[in-house]
Design a protein around this motif. Sequence first.
Motif, short mmCIF file in Angstrom:
data_model
loop_
_atom_site.label_atom_id
_atom_site.label_comp_id
_atom_site.label_asym_id
_atom_site.label_seq_id
_atom_site.Cartn_x
_atom_site.Cartn_y
_atom_site.Cartn_z
N VAL A 103 -8.64 -3.75 -11.08
CA VAL A 103 -9.17 -3.37 -9.76
C VAL A 103 -8.50 -2.09 -9.27
CG1 VAL A 103 -9.24 -4.02 -7.33
CG2 VAL A 103 -9.90 -5.67 -9.06
N VAL A 104 -7.18 -2.01 -9.45
CA VAL A 104 -6.45 -0.81 -9.02
C VAL A 104 -7.01 0.41 -9.74
CG1 VAL A 104 -4.24 0.38 -9.19
CG2 VAL A 104 -4.33 -1.97 -8.34
N ALA A 105 -7.22 0.28 -11.05
CA ALA A 105 -7.66 1.43 -11.83
C ALA A 105 -9.07 1.87 -11.44
CB ALA A 105 -7.62 1.10 -13.32
N VAL A 106 -9.94 0.92 -11.05
CA VAL A 106 -11.30 1.35 -10.70
C VAL A 106 -11.39 1.78 -9.24
CG1 VAL A 106 -12.34 -0.17 -12.43
CG2 VAL A 106 -12.23 -0.92 -10.05
N ALA A 107 -10.47 1.29 -8.40
CA ALA A 107 -10.61 1.55 -6.97
C ALA A 107 -9.92 2.83 -6.54
CB ALA A 107 -10.08 0.37 -6.16
N ILE A 108 -9.02 3.36 -7.37
CA ILE A 108 -8.19 4.49 -6.93
C ILE A 108 -9.06 5.70 -6.59
CG2 ILE A 108 -7.72 5.36 -9.27
CD1 ILE A 108 -4.86 5.94 -8.22
N LYS A 109 -10.15 5.88 -7.31
CA LYS A 109 -11.02 7.03 -7.06
C LYS A 109 -11.75 6.88 -5.71
CE LYS A 109 -13.35 10.62 -8.80
NZ LYS A 109 -12.94 11.73 -9.63
N VAL A 110 -12.01 5.62 -5.34
CA VAL A 110 -12.84 5.39 -4.16
C VAL A 110 -12.02 5.33 -2.86
CG1 VAL A 110 -14.38 3.73 -3.04
CG2 VAL A 110 -14.67 4.29 -5.45
N VAL A 111 -10.99 4.49 -2.85
CA VAL A 111 -10.21 4.36 -1.61
C VAL A 111 -8.80 4.91 -1.73
CG1 VAL A 111 -11.43 2.44 -0.56
CG2 VAL A 111 -9.64 1.99 -2.23
N GLY A 112 -8.35 5.22 -2.94
CA GLY A 112 -7.01 5.78 -3.10
C GLY A 112 -5.95 4.72 -3.21
N ALA A 113 -4.82 5.09 -3.79
CA ALA A 113 -3.75 4.12 -4.07
C ALA A 113 -3.22 3.46 -2.81
CB ALA A 113 -2.62 4.81 -4.82
N LEU A 114 -3.19 4.19 -1.71
CA LEU A 114 -2.55 3.65 -0.51
C LEU A 114 -3.39 2.57 0.17
CD1 LEU A 114 -0.90 6.78 1.12
CD2 LEU A 114 0.09 5.07 -0.40
N LEU A 115 -4.70 2.58 -0.06
CA LEU A 115 -5.56 1.67 0.71
C LEU A 115 -6.23 0.59 -0.16
CD1 LEU A 115 -7.13 4.13 3.29
CD2 LEU A 115 -5.45 2.34 3.71
N ILE A 116 -5.88 0.53 -1.44
CA ILE A 116 -6.48 -0.50 -2.31
C ILE A 116 -6.13 -1.89 -1.78
CG2 ILE A 116 -6.36 -1.55 -4.60
CD1 ILE A 116 -6.06 1.28 -5.73
N GLY A 117 -4.88 -2.04 -1.36
CA GLY A 117 -4.45 -3.34 -0.84
C GLY A 117 -5.33 -3.80 0.32
N ALA A 118 -5.70 -2.86 1.17
CA ALA A 118 -6.54 -3.18 2.32
C ALA A 118 -7.89 -3.71 1.86
CB ALA A 118 -6.71 -1.96 3.20
N LEU A 119 -8.43 -3.09 0.83
CA LEU A 119 -9.75 -3.49 0.34
C LEU A 119 -9.71 -4.88 -0.30
CD1 LEU A 119 -12.28 -1.85 0.60
CD2 LEU A 119 -12.13 -1.33 -1.82
N LEU A 120 -8.55 -5.25 -0.84
CA LEU A 120 -8.40 -6.58 -1.41
C LEU A 120 -8.33 -7.63 -0.31
CD1 LEU A 120 -5.77 -5.89 -4.21
CD2 LEU A 120 -8.11 -6.68 -4.56
N ILE A 121 -7.52 -7.34 0.70
CA ILE A 121 -7.15 -8.39 1.65
C ILE A 121 -8.12 -8.53 2.81
CG2 ILE A 121 -5.39 -9.01 3.35
CD1 ILE A 121 -3.43 -7.60 1.33
N ILE A 122 -8.55 -7.40 3.39
CA ILE A 122 -9.27 -7.51 4.67
C ILE A 122 -10.63 -8.23 4.54
CG2 ILE A 122 -10.14 -6.26 6.68
CD1 ILE A 122 -8.00 -4.16 6.20
#
Lengths: 253, 263
Positions: free
Chosen positions: B179-198
């Motif tokens: 998930v981290v590897a595919v999401a970094i382009k879209v939301v960036g490393a700093l906000l991946i956690g937010a996309l998982l949790i919220i």
Amino acid sequence: MSRLRARRMTTLVEVKGLTVRVGDRPVLDNVNFAMQPREIVTVVGPNGSGKSTFLRSLIGAVKPSSGKITRKKGLRLGYVPQGLRLDPSLPMTVDRFLSLPSPVPAETRAAALEEAGAAGFANQQIASLSGGQLQRVLLARALLNAPQLLLLDEPTTGLDQPGQAAFYRKIEEVRDTLGCGVLMVSHELHVVMSASDRVICLNGHVCCEGHPEVVAQAEEYRALFGTGTKGALALYRHEHTHHHHHEGPCDAG
Amino acid sequence: MLDDFLARAVLGAVGVALAAAPLGVFVVWRRMAYFGDATAHAAILGVALALAFELPIFAGTLAVAVVVAFMVAKLTGRGFGADMILGVASHSALAIGLVAVAFAQGPRLDLQAYLFGDILAVGKADLAVIWGGAAAVFALIAWRWRALLMATVSEDLAWASGGNPDREGRILMLALAIVVAVAIKVVGALLIGALLIIPAAAARPFARTPEQMVLGAMGLGCLASLGGLWGAWEWDTPAGPSIVCAAAILFALSLIAKGGRGA
């Protein structure tokens, strides 16, 4: 010889020289143990004596540092943990919980809940159950596969005294219907003494073992549980063996 | 349709939301929020390594995320305080990544794009990576679903029923790294956690079973993606943070809705 052999065939689980170390500290040291069908065996011991570790090594959650645990081939195991700390963010009904980790037919689930005295809880959220209700649900879960060996880790933690007594009566009932062996860890010494066929007094190693009456008299046992419980024990013996002359100090009575 | 950058952005955002949902619920249930952050921050180091060795960004971030996830899990399992180890790992991974990027930096690297995402630059190859990753996460979690749930409810009960919760934990770590590897382009490393949790948190009040919560998180995650992109288009705001803002608004609404029902 043939009798010995027959006994070996029925042994549910056999533990030889079990040692468990956490870091450098031995939690269990050279424990030997065997369990027969229909036996109710209770493990007692002070806090930190390795009671829970012993049970958890039997279910495979703790790996032995040395020694061997042999289960009867295809042994069906039921385990009732001390409680369940479910994160409140996890929605989980009782019925769904019973179908983990593999699907269980609805009739089997209902029968187990009934048997454990938890009928009617099926659609409740686990998080909304009281301590006593949760223990009964955990017992129902342990009964799903008609276990040959039932393991209980302080199953009555958080129950009041009538609740505890009812729970232990339930366990005896289960043993009688299923014919399973029951191994439990308990703090309630007086209940333990009346309900068990055999008591194992654990403090890292097995201090003493045997019939409750014998263990209660053992020096090692008295050394561990001290004067604080002597009153309660004497009280128990007074109530259940009907020796009306007191052998020990019995101020509590 | 894929020739339109906005269509690609929508598909990318929705794909990431769908990949994040089935893992996000486990991150919430198992209290792995900080763990997710540590793994995501480490992805910046992956970007630097990928540039240095001329590897695809996806491969670099995936490899580093896997290594960091397993390393942190190993350390927390050894009796160190989990919170402490995660705090050390999360911030160190980010700092080391930023320093490494400075060393590896060519003229073409836009660091901001990897910290906060650059969804409008998502190309066809990126879409393939995102949807392929989402499919892999789905397959992994669907395959182990009941065993994962069992291990999450109680490790001891999982052992007693013949399972191996350690293995299930490793599967989740692998899914997290994907998930981290595919999401970094879209939301960036700093906000991946937010996309998982919220989205998972927003779905919680309406769910009675774990499955309902996953479906809710998927739906709300997609809604947040679309809403965030629309906001970014309308007000010319950065897309990744806008998506997280939309998710936060959905979470607030779900709290209000739950309060209103008195549930």
